[in-house]
Design a protein around this motif. Sequence first.
Motif, PDB file in Angstrom:
ATOM      1  N   GLU A  39       0.826  -1.217   0.000  1.00 25.86           N
ATOM      2  CA  GLU A  39       0.000   0.000   0.000  1.00 25.86           C
ATOM      3  C   GLU A  39       0.858   1.264   0.000  1.00 25.86           C
ATOM      4  O   GLU A  39       0.541   2.234  -0.682  1.00 25.86           O
ATOM      5  N   ALA A  66      -1.560  -2.268  -8.945  1.00 24.47           N
ATOM      6  CA  ALA A  66      -1.975  -2.671  -7.596  1.00 24.47           C
ATOM      7  C   ALA A  66      -2.217  -4.180  -7.522  1.00 24.47           C
ATOM      8  O   ALA A  66      -1.776  -4.835  -6.563  1.00 24.47           O
ATOM      9  N   ARG A  70       0.167  -6.249  -5.022  1.00 19.45           N
ATOM     10  CA  ARG A  70      -0.434  -6.912  -3.858  1.00 19.45           C
ATOM     11  C   ARG A  70      -0.227  -8.421  -3.887  1.00 19.45           C
ATOM     12  O   ARG A  70      -0.167  -9.066  -2.840  1.00 19.45           O
TER      13      ARG A  70
END
Length: 145
Positions: A39, A66, A70
């Motif tokens: 993040e 992302a 992740r």
Amino acid sequence: MDTETTDPTAAVAVRTADLEAIEQVVATVERTQRAKDAEGFLALFHPEALWTTAHGKVLLGLDAIAEFTRAVLPAADWDGQVTYRVAHVGFLRPDVAAVKVRQVYHSAAGDSEGAPLYVMTRQDDGRWLLHAGQNTEVRADRPAR
């Protein structure tokens, strides 16, 4: 007229602040990679960013970056530390910079190197974000050119 053309002292101050902000982004890349902080890393990207990994995977837009980050970063397995250092900054425009980075993975088996190029853009609020990135693995088995 803008400040950069009429007041050289102000222009130097702005450029110095921009260089410091760019170096801070690169330092945050290092910190978030070491901490496997997906993040924190993702907060550095422009929503329309284009990112190419050292192994050639092309990621278009923050959603794709992302999803990849992740999935990969928290599970990354390395036994050493990584360092990122700004090697060169070229301002393409006052609000766009090409940033060459020296990335070194230090491990017990020996160091390996990457040579990222980041295109960063200054936002209206003054923040610099990663807008495009190309990381290239530096291979020791190839002669220098």
